[in-house]
Design a protein around this motif. Structure first.
Motif, short mmCIF file in Angstrom:
data_model
loop_
_atom_site.label_atom_id
_atom_site.label_comp_id
_atom_site.label_asym_id
_atom_site.label_seq_id
_atom_site.Cartn_x
_atom_site.Cartn_y
_atom_site.Cartn_z
N GLU A 31 0.78 -1.22 0.09
CA GLU A 31 0.01 0.19 0.14
C GLU A 31 1.00 1.20 0.09
OE1 GLU A 31 -4.09 -1.50 2.43
OE2 GLU A 31 -2.25 -0.86 3.61
N ARG A 32 2.01 1.30 0.81
CA ARG A 32 2.93 2.51 0.86
C ARG A 32 3.47 2.57 -0.54
NH1 ARG A 32 3.99 0.67 6.31
NH2 ARG A 32 5.73 -0.56 5.39
N ASN A 33 3.94 1.47 -1.06
CA ASN A 33 4.41 1.58 -2.47
C ASN A 33 3.53 2.13 -3.52
OD1 ASN A 33 6.52 0.97 -4.25
ND2 ASN A 33 5.66 -0.99 -4.77
N ILE A 34 2.20 1.76 -3.58
CA ILE A 34 1.46 2.32 -4.46
C ILE A 34 1.11 3.66 -4.38
CG2 ILE A 34 -1.00 2.19 -4.99
CD1 ILE A 34 -0.96 -0.97 -4.84
N LEU A 35 1.04 4.04 -3.15
CA LEU A 35 0.79 5.63 -2.71
C LEU A 35 1.93 6.29 -3.23
CD1 LEU A 35 -1.08 5.65 0.86
CD2 LEU A 35 -2.14 5.79 -1.41
N ALA A 36 2.89 5.90 -2.81
CA ALA A 36 4.35 6.75 -3.47
C ALA A 36 4.28 6.95 -4.81
CB ALA A 36 5.67 5.98 -2.83
N ALA A 62 -7.45 -2.62 -11.46
CA ALA A 62 -8.58 -2.64 -10.48
C ALA A 62 -7.95 -3.06 -8.96
CB ALA A 62 -9.60 -3.84 -10.80
N GLN A 63 -7.06 -3.91 -8.95
CA GLN A 63 -6.34 -4.22 -7.57
C GLN A 63 -5.58 -2.81 -7.06
OE1 GLN A 63 -4.35 -7.69 -9.11
NE2 GLN A 63 -5.12 -8.75 -7.16
N VAL A 64 -5.09 -1.98 -7.85
CA VAL A 64 -4.32 -0.81 -7.59
C VAL A 64 -5.36 0.08 -6.90
CG1 VAL A 64 -2.88 1.09 -8.34
CG2 VAL A 64 -2.21 -1.19 -9.14
N SER A 65 -6.33 0.23 -7.77
CA SER A 65 -7.39 1.22 -7.39
C SER A 65 -8.01 0.86 -6.05
CB SER A 65 -8.53 1.38 -8.33
OG SER A 65 -9.51 2.14 -7.92
N ARG A 66 -8.19 -0.46 -5.88
CA ARG A 66 -8.80 -0.93 -4.42
C ARG A 66 -7.78 -0.74 -3.48
NH1 ARG A 66 -10.19 -5.39 -6.14
NH2 ARG A 66 -8.57 -6.79 -5.48
N LEU A 67 -6.58 -0.94 -3.57
CA LEU A 67 -5.24 -0.83 -2.53
C LEU A 67 -5.41 0.65 -2.23
CD1 LEU A 67 -2.93 -3.56 -3.65
CD2 LEU A 67 -4.19 -3.69 -1.51
#
Length: 257
Positions: A213-218, A239-244
């Motif tokens: 989750e932190r990696n995706i937000l970064a 879709a998984q990126v959006s959900r996370l």
């Protein structure tokens, strides 16, 4: 704290203060092994211990424990004081008592410091106390480093690592008006207490997220990448990126607000 009269079985309202001349006489007698003089010195300086532990009244520690630890510092002062030096006993005893109390608070602190750094810090404090006893004055970091044959930077880092944490809202001055807090002394127009607290809270909220989750937000908000680009790099669907991403932002908002 001030309202507590009896501490460790001692009635503090009846504590006496010895005159300087009598303290010197008792110290000289104590050096010759006079136990009665030593006991009288201890009881005659308990008010000094009492005045010092008032400084630590906001630490949540037992007043009886602090008083006992302060008495240990007082006894060390009596045993190590050099009567040939032109120094008042209280001038020498106060930093010794404070040092003993601070050591006790460090040993019982909820903040953990690595064993190697803590061991170094204790050796530094022992060297500091020896230099204080030998020279009857507070030694500099350079003098301690020379005595221990260590770099000044290592001495400073070790001492910093065991410093007690201080609240930004702790008062540093108060007389005839509103108290001046530590925050008032260190903040500026850009870095005020509101911004600092928000940053601290945000940092704490981020630690509650998973690594993914932190990696995706970064990647999304610091690198400015789209969800599709992130999905390709991370190896999951858009879709998984959006959900996370949505879940992570929701957790942060819940923690902050």
């Amino acid at each position: 704290m001030l309202a507590k009269v009896e501490i460790c079985g001692v009635n503090t309202s009846k504590l006496t203060v010895l005159p300087s001349a009598e303290i010197l006489e008792l110290l000289n007698r104590s050096k010759t092994g006079d136990k009665e003089a030593r006991e009288k010195l201890i009881s005659g300086n308990l008010r000094l211990v009492l005045s010092i532990i008032q400084r630590f009244s906001n630490r949540g520690e037992s007043i009886d424990d602090l008083f006992q630890v302060g008495c240990i510092g007082l006894i060390k002062s009596i045993d190590n004081f050099d009567t040939s030096q032109n120094v008042k006993f209280s001038t020498y005893a106060v930093p010794m008592i404070i040092g003993e109390i601070r050591r006790y608070l460090r040993d019982n602190s909820s903040i953990r410091v690595s064993r190697s750094v803590r061991d170094t810090a204790y050796k530094v404090l022992q060297a500091k106390e020896k230099l204080l006893a030998d020279n009857q004055r507070e030694p500099s970091i350079e003098e301690i480093a020379k005595a221990m044959d260590m770099p000044v930077e290592d001495i400073a880092l070790a001492l910093d690592a065991i410093l007690d944490p201080v609240s930004l809202h702790e008062p540093v001055y108060s007389e005839g008006g509103d108290a001046i807090l530590i925050m008032d002394q260190v903040r500026d127009t850009k870095n005020n207490d509101e911004n600092w607290l928000e940053r601290i809270s945000l940092k704490e909220a981020l630690t509650r997220l998973t690594d993914k989750e932190r990696n995706i937000l970064a990647k999304r908000f610091f690198d400015g990448k789209t969800q599709m680009e992130v999905a390709g790099e991370v190896g999951i669907s858009q879709a998984q990126v959006s959900r996370l991403e949505k879940n992570a932002i929701g957790q942060i908002k819940k923690y902050l607000f």
